[in-house]
Every structure is written in C-alpha cells, then in structure tokens.
Design a protein around this motif. Structure first.
Motif, PDB file in Angstrom:
ATOM      1  N   ASN A   1      16.138  12.942  -5.278  1.00  0.00           N
ATOM      2  CA  ASN A   1      15.994  13.109  -3.844  1.00  0.00           C
ATOM      3  C   ASN A   1      14.908  14.100  -3.449  1.00  0.00           C
ATOM      4  O   ASN A   1      14.765  15.158  -4.031  1.00  0.00           O
ATOM      5  CB  ASN A   1      17.343  13.580  -3.282  1.00  0.00           C
ATOM      6  N   ASN A   2      14.148  13.695  -2.453  1.00  0.00           N
ATOM      7  CA  ASN A   2      13.257  14.601  -1.747  1.00  0.00           C
ATOM      8  C   ASN A   2      13.917  14.855  -0.397  1.00  0.00           C
ATOM      9  O   ASN A   2      14.138  13.895   0.341  1.00  0.00           O
ATOM     10  CB  ASN A   2      11.895  13.927  -1.542  1.00  0.00           C
ATOM     11  N   PRO A   3      14.309  16.052  -0.038  1.00  0.00           N
ATOM     12  CA  PRO A   3      13.838  17.329  -0.567  1.00  0.00           C
ATOM     13  C   PRO A   3      14.754  18.043  -1.566  1.00  0.00           C
ATOM     14  O   PRO A   3      14.327  19.017  -2.164  1.00  0.00           O
ATOM     15  CB  PRO A   3      13.792  18.190   0.705  1.00  0.00           C
TER      16      PRO A   3
ATOM     17  N   ILE B   1      18.775   5.068   0.632  1.00  0.00           N
ATOM     18  CA  ILE B   1      19.075   6.229  -0.217  1.00  0.00           C
ATOM     19  C   ILE B   1      17.824   6.603  -1.009  1.00  0.00           C
ATOM     20  O   ILE B   1      16.904   5.784  -1.140  1.00  0.00           O
ATOM     21  CB  ILE B   1      20.272   5.966  -1.171  1.00  0.00           C
ATOM     22  N   ASN B   2      17.821   7.805  -1.565  1.00  0.00           N
ATOM     23  CA  ASN B   2      16.648   8.288  -2.308  1.00  0.00           C
ATOM     24  C   ASN B   2      17.115   9.167  -3.468  1.00  0.00           C
ATOM     25  O   ASN B   2      17.659  10.239  -3.248  1.00  0.00           O
ATOM     26  CB  ASN B   2      15.749   9.079  -1.333  1.00  0.00           C
ATOM     27  N   THR B   3      16.922   8.654  -4.673  1.00  0.00           N
ATOM     28  CA  THR B   3      17.288   9.413  -5.868  1.00  0.00           C
ATOM     29  C   THR B   3      16.239   9.182  -6.945  1.00  0.00           C
ATOM     30  O   THR B   3      15.811   8.037  -7.117  1.00  0.00           O
ATOM     31  CB  THR B   3      18.699   9.021  -6.364  1.00  0.00           C
TER      32      THR B   3
ATOM     33  N   PRO C   1       0.827  -1.213   0.000  1.00  0.00           N
ATOM     34  CA  PRO C   1       0.000   0.000   0.000  1.00  0.00           C
ATOM     35  C   PRO C   1       0.862   1.264   0.000  1.00  0.00           C
ATOM     36  O   PRO C   1       1.148   1.841   1.041  1.00  0.00           O
ATOM     37  CB  PRO C   1      -0.829  -0.104   1.277  1.00  0.00           C
ATOM     38  N   GLY C   2       1.328   1.664  -1.158  1.00  0.00           N
ATOM     39  CA  GLY C   2       2.148   2.864  -1.312  1.00  0.00           C
ATOM     40  C   GLY C   2       3.627   2.592  -1.104  1.00  0.00           C
ATOM     41  O   GLY C   2       4.034   1.539  -0.575  1.00  0.00           O
ATOM     42  N   GLY C   3       4.415   3.564  -1.527  1.00  0.00           N
ATOM     43  CA  GLY C   3       5.863   3.485  -1.328  1.00  0.00           C
ATOM     44  C   GLY C   3       6.198   3.458   0.160  1.00  0.00           C
ATOM     45  O   GLY C   3       7.183   2.841   0.573  1.00  0.00           O
TER      46      GLY C   3
ATOM     47  N   SER D   1      16.795   1.435  -1.954  1.00  0.00           N
ATOM     48  CA  SER D   1      16.849   2.577  -2.862  1.00  0.00           C
ATOM     49  C   SER D   1      15.428   3.050  -3.164  1.00  0.00           C
ATOM     50  O   SER D   1      14.671   2.376  -3.864  1.00  0.00           O
ATOM     51  CB  SER D   1      17.576   2.165  -4.145  1.00  0.00           C
ATOM     52  N   ASP D   2      15.095   4.195  -2.624  1.00  0.00           N
ATOM     53  CA  ASP D   2      13.758   4.776  -2.811  1.00  0.00           C
ATOM     54  C   ASP D   2      13.780   5.581  -4.114  1.00  0.00           C
ATOM     55  O   ASP D   2      14.468   6.602  -4.209  1.00  0.00           O
ATOM     56  CB  ASP D   2      13.453   5.650  -1.587  1.00  0.00           C
ATOM     57  N   GLU D   3      13.010   5.107  -5.089  1.00  0.00           N
ATOM     58  CA  GLU D   3      13.060   5.713  -6.425  1.00  0.00           C
ATOM     59  C   GLU D   3      11.679   6.201  -6.858  1.00  0.00           C
ATOM     60  O   GLU D   3      11.320   6.141  -8.038  1.00  0.00           O
ATOM     61  CB  GLU D   3      13.660   4.690  -7.410  1.00  0.00           C
ATOM     62  N   VAL D   4      10.891   6.698  -5.885  1.00  0.00           N
ATOM     63  CA  VAL D   4       9.514   7.079  -6.230  1.00  0.00           C
ATOM     64  C   VAL D   4       9.437   8.267  -7.191  1.00  0.00           C
ATOM     65  O   VAL D   4       8.394   8.496  -7.792  1.00  0.00           O
ATOM     66  CB  VAL D   4       8.620   7.344  -4.981  1.00  0.00           C
ATOM     67  N   TYR D   5      10.557   9.006  -7.339  1.00  0.00           N
ATOM     68  CA  TYR D   5      10.550  10.134  -8.290  1.00  0.00           C
ATOM     69  C   TYR D   5      11.292   9.778  -9.583  1.00  0.00           C
ATOM     70  O   TYR D   5      11.777  10.661 -10.283  1.00  0.00           O
ATOM     71  CB  TYR D   5      11.191  11.371  -7.638  1.00  0.00           C
ATOM     72  N   ASP D   6      11.389   8.495  -9.895  1.00  0.00           N
ATOM     73  CA  ASP D   6      12.271   8.098 -11.006  1.00  0.00           C
ATOM     74  C   ASP D   6      11.811   8.571 -12.384  1.00  0.00           C
ATOM     75  O   ASP D   6      12.589   8.563 -13.328  1.00  0.00           O
ATOM     76  CB  ASP D   6      12.523   6.571 -11.013  1.00  0.00           C
TER      77      ASP D   6
ATOM     78  N   TYR E   1      16.753  13.881   4.286  1.00  0.00           N
ATOM     79  CA  TYR E   1      15.977  12.694   3.923  1.00  0.00           C
ATOM     80  C   TYR E   1      14.485  12.956   4.072  1.00  0.00           C
ATOM     81  O   TYR E   1      14.066  13.862   4.803  1.00  0.00           O
ATOM     82  CB  TYR E   1      16.375  11.501   4.802  1.00  0.00           C
ATOM     83  N   TYR E   2      13.706  12.151   3.385  1.00  0.00           N
ATOM     84  CA  TYR E   2      12.238  12.241   3.426  1.00  0.00           C
ATOM     85  C   TYR E   2      11.765  12.071   4.882  1.00  0.00           C
ATOM     86  O   TYR E   2      12.300  11.229   5.622  1.00  0.00           O
ATOM     87  CB  TYR E   2      11.652  11.168   2.508  1.00  0.00           C
ATOM     88  N   ALA E   3      10.760  12.860   5.224  1.00  0.00           N
ATOM     89  CA  ALA E   3      10.416  13.060   6.634  1.00  0.00           C
ATOM     90  C   ALA E   3      10.004  11.789   7.400  1.00  0.00           C
ATOM     91  O   ALA E   3      10.069  11.770   8.617  1.00  0.00           O
ATOM     92  CB  ALA E   3       9.317  14.112   6.725  1.00  0.00           C
TER      93      ALA E   3
HETATM   94  N1  PLP Z   1       9.558   8.262  -0.607  1.00  0.00           N
HETATM   95  C1  PLP Z   1       9.679   9.579  -0.817  1.00  0.00           C
HETATM   96  C2  PLP Z   1      11.047  10.135  -1.049  1.00  0.00           C
HETATM   97  C3  PLP Z   1       8.562  10.416  -0.822  1.00  0.00           C
HETATM   98  O1  PLP Z   1       8.715  11.727  -1.041  1.00  0.00           O
HETATM   99  C4  PLP Z   1       7.293   9.848  -0.591  1.00  0.00           C
HETATM  100  C5  PLP Z   1       6.095  10.690  -0.536  1.00  0.00           C
HETATM  101  O2  PLP Z   1       6.118  11.888  -0.561  1.00  0.00           O
HETATM  102  C6  PLP Z   1       7.219   8.468  -0.364  1.00  0.00           C
HETATM  103  C7  PLP Z   1       8.366   7.698  -0.386  1.00  0.00           C
HETATM  104  C8  PLP Z   1       5.922   7.777  -0.091  1.00  0.00           C
HETATM  105  O3  PLP Z   1       5.172   7.724  -1.219  1.00  0.00           O
HETATM  106  P1  PLP Z   1       3.798   6.912  -1.294  1.00  0.00           P
HETATM  107  O4  PLP Z   1       2.725   7.941  -1.478  1.00  0.00           O
HETATM  108  O5  PLP Z   1       3.937   6.035  -2.471  1.00  0.00           O
HETATM  109  O6  PLP Z   1       3.647   6.164  -0.028  1.00  0.00           O
END
Ligand code: PLP
Length: 395
Positions: free
Chosen positions: A175-177, A171-173, A99-101, A203-208, A125-127
């Motif tokens: 990257n947010n923020p 890691i997140n690329t 259910p979501g990233g 590796s969090d790639e939700v902005y890929d 890093y993402y909050a």
């Molecule tokens: N990872 C990062 C870096 C995000 O910015 C977000 C949401 O803003 C998520 C994961 C979570 O995304 P999701 O809505 O798919 O749960």
C-alpha cells in the motif's frame, strides 16, 4: 460556455494536502536546497540496457502507430511475467497495455462502473484514486483502515459500507502510503464478501516487487477471483520507468476486449519504441529490476535503523513499497501543519498523511527517493524537529 458536470466534478475543492508539495517545489525552483521526500519518483535512472532497447527500436523505425491494446510481444511477455509470479496463469488475451498504472486505473473504473454507481476504496489511499473514480462519473466511498490494525482491510467495515449501487472495490497492496502488505486471511475474507455481493475487485499492485515483510498475495490468485478481479500494474516502480508511462491491466478476457475499445477512444496505443523497451525490460532486465528492489530494501532498513521511535513520533515500519510513515499525533499537530513547519524550518518536503484520506491524519509519508546519506541526514533532522514540536506544546 459550460463544461460538463462529469469534468467539473473530478476535483471537489480544497488542495487535498498537496499545497505543501507545491510549495516545496517552488522553493526548489527558486534555488533553495530542499530535500524532496514527497512524491514516489525515483532518483534511480532507467537502466541503460533498457534505454538501449528503446533507442534501437527508434533507429529501426518503430515510430508509427502500434497495436492499440499493446504489441503481441509485450502482452505475451507481461502474461508470462504474471503467470510466473502468481498461481493463476494469464495469456495475451488478459492483458491491455496502458500509458502507466494511472491509465490502467482509469480503464478499470470505466470497465466496471456505470455513471452514478459507487466504488469502495480503502482509506488511506493513493492520492489520485478519488479523482479516477469520479472521472468515470462514479462515486467514491472511502472505508477506513485503522492505524492500530496495521492499516489492514477491515472486512466488517467494508461489508457495512456496501450500498445497493456498489459495483467495485479498489484496493492497493503493497500500500501507498502506509506500506501495509495485505494479509492472506483479510484478502480471502474480502474475496468471499465480493463474491457473495457481486462486486468487482480492482487491485492496484504497482509495488508488487517491493515486499519487505510478510507474504504478498494477489487477489486474482484466490479461488474464483480471476473472473472478478482487474489487476493494475506498471513498470514505473519496479523498473524505475515512471516517465515511460508503461502500465497494464490484467482482466478477464471479455473485460480486456472492452478496455481495448476504450483505448481506441483514448490514447490509441503507446509509442512502439516504449513497448519494445518494456518488452526488453520484462523479458531480459531482471538484473535491473533486482537492483531497484535492492536499493529500496537497503534504504528502508537504513531508515528504520536511523529512526526508531522518538519523542513526538512513532515509526510505522513498512512491509512493502518505497515510503515510510511517521505517526506524529503526539506533537499535537496535524500532518499538514507539521509538514509545512518542517519545510520552513528544515527545507525538507514530505507529504502530510491528510493527502491520502482521513485514516492517516496526523501522519507523514516520507519517500525513500534520495541517496541513503541524504535520507538518513533528513530523517535525523525530522526526528529532532518532532522533539522540538513536542517541547513546544502547550502544557
Ligand atoms: N498506484 C499507486 C498506488 C501509485 O503509488 C502510483 C504512483 O505513484 C500509481 C498507481 C501510478 O503509477 P504509474 O506511474 O504507473 O501511473
């Protein structure tokens, strides 16, 4: 009665810089015309064709339990997407639907970390990252990325931060923020380090799909890394489907099977009609996906053109993602102070950099989640406000 130490320790006090966001929301609820540039939720709606696929699935009666790790059709669609987008093939057995990233992040932590072990994460890093690591009863160790280095991973600093109980790095690329897209040479050095030290990469790639500059590299595609990388992704950002809570993990087969065990104990499968809509989105909604990307690219370019650098702020041009960052250290204010004063004076809600760790103290994160005219007007007001804060500084 006492609650468990595990759950008590998820949030470790303080508001983590979120109070200005809650205040902005309250003002909005009270009827004030607040421009919300705080969180990464789209003003863009989920495409009508995707919604049609969702309602068609409901009408067809897909309202019972569904396969816990994701339907066959959806997992194979995601695997084909991963294969098409990267150099490393994936198949259904690599994919667990979540259910979501956010849930994918939790699953990845639970799959790789034992209680008390540590997980490195790159600051900023993402909050939710720290809470997610602590939810798995593990210990977050932030490692700073420097603004002067474009917020790229500092592999020497990462090596120095590894402790005997470190099992994973998150890691997140893009990257947010910060909007940094991690460079290939840095990720290769990180991959070598993780291989030598026996560390998982999450590796969090939700902005890929939102890459504006530079070459996007997925760590899973680097030599030997498919066996030690768990990729987190979702349709939230790519397809404007945040509310559908549709995400997944790409993991080595043995790990995927353990995550499927966890999913039995947690959510027991996603709604079948959401999975059908997601399968449609992945297989047949390229135009909708492209439209989301085009919208953010345009807004990002418009924001850069509208802002430049001014008295009191310096723009950190994003290489990817749906945010821009301003360095407002010149004003002498913290990000938190600036964001609170901006909300009071201009009714504009932004996130203080302090919400994302220590490395972005004295910065603001601005979400590009309102129509372009409203965005550029808000940016002009932020620039004027920064200049005023500069002038107001004690000599
Ligand atoms: N990872 C990062 C870096 C995000 O910015 C977000 C949401 O803003 C998520 C994961 C979570 O995304 P999701 O809505 O798919 O749960």
């Amino acid at each position: 009665m006492r609650t468990s130490e595990r759950i008590n320790n998820i949030v470790t006090g303080g508001d983590d810089g979120w109070s200005v966001f809650y205040r902005a929301r309250r003002l909005q609820r009270e009827g004030h015309p607040v421009t919300m540039l705080s969180i990464g939720d789209h003003d863009i709606k989920t495409d009508r064709m995707i919604l049609n696929a969702m309602t068609a699935s409901m009408d067809a009666g897909n309202l019972g339990y569904s396969p816990v790790e994701g339907s066959h059709g959806l997992r194979s669609a995601i695997a084909e997407r991963v294969t098409a987008r990267t150099q490393t093939p994936a198949h259904e057995g690599h994919i667990a639907v979540t259910p979501g990233g956010q849930s994918a992040l939790f699953c990845a932590m639970m799959a790789t970390l034992d209680p008390g072990e540590s997980c490195l994460l790159l600051d900023p890093y993402y909050a939710t990252y720290e809470q997610t690591i602590r939810s798995a009863s593990a210990r977050p160790i932030p490692v700073a990325c420097r603004a002067e280095d474009g917020f790229q991973p500092d592999v020497d600093a990462i090596a120095a931060a590894i402790e005997p109980d470190t099992r994973a790095i998150l890691i997140n690329t893009p990257n947010n923020p910060t909007g940094a897209v991690y460079r290939r040479d840095r990720l290769e050095a990180l991959a070598t380090l993780c291989t030598q030290r026996g560390i998982w990469v999450i590796s969090d790639e939700v902005y890929d799909t939102q890459v504006w500059q530079g070459d996007y590299v997925s760590t899973r595609d680097l030599p030997g890394m498919a066996e030690r990388t768990l990729v987190v992704n979702s349709l939230s950002k790519s397809h404007a489907m945040t509310g559908s809570r549709m995400g997944w993990v790409v993991a080595p087969e043995g790990v995927q099977a353990r995550i499927a065990d966890l999913l039995i104990a947690t959510n027991y499968g996603l709604p079948g009609f959401i999975q059908d809509a997601a399968e449609f989105a992945v297989r047949e909604a390229q135009a909708a996906e492209d439209a989301v990307v085009a919208r953010y690219r345009h807004r990002r370019d418009a924001a850069l053109a509208a802002l430049g650098n001014g008295p009191g702020f310096r723009l950190v041009p994003p290489e990817g993602g749906m945010y821009i960052m301003l360095d407002i250290r010149e004003t002498g204010l913290t990000g938190d102070d600036f964001a609170n004063r901006l909300l009071d004076a201009e009714l504009i809600g932004v996130m203080p950099g302090e919400s994302f760790g220590k490395a972005t103290a004295g910065h603001l994160r601005i979400a590009l989640t309102v129509p372009e005219a409203e965005l550029t007007d808000a940016l002009a007001r932020i620039a004027r406000f920064a200049a005023k804060m500069m002038e107001a500084q004690p000599a």
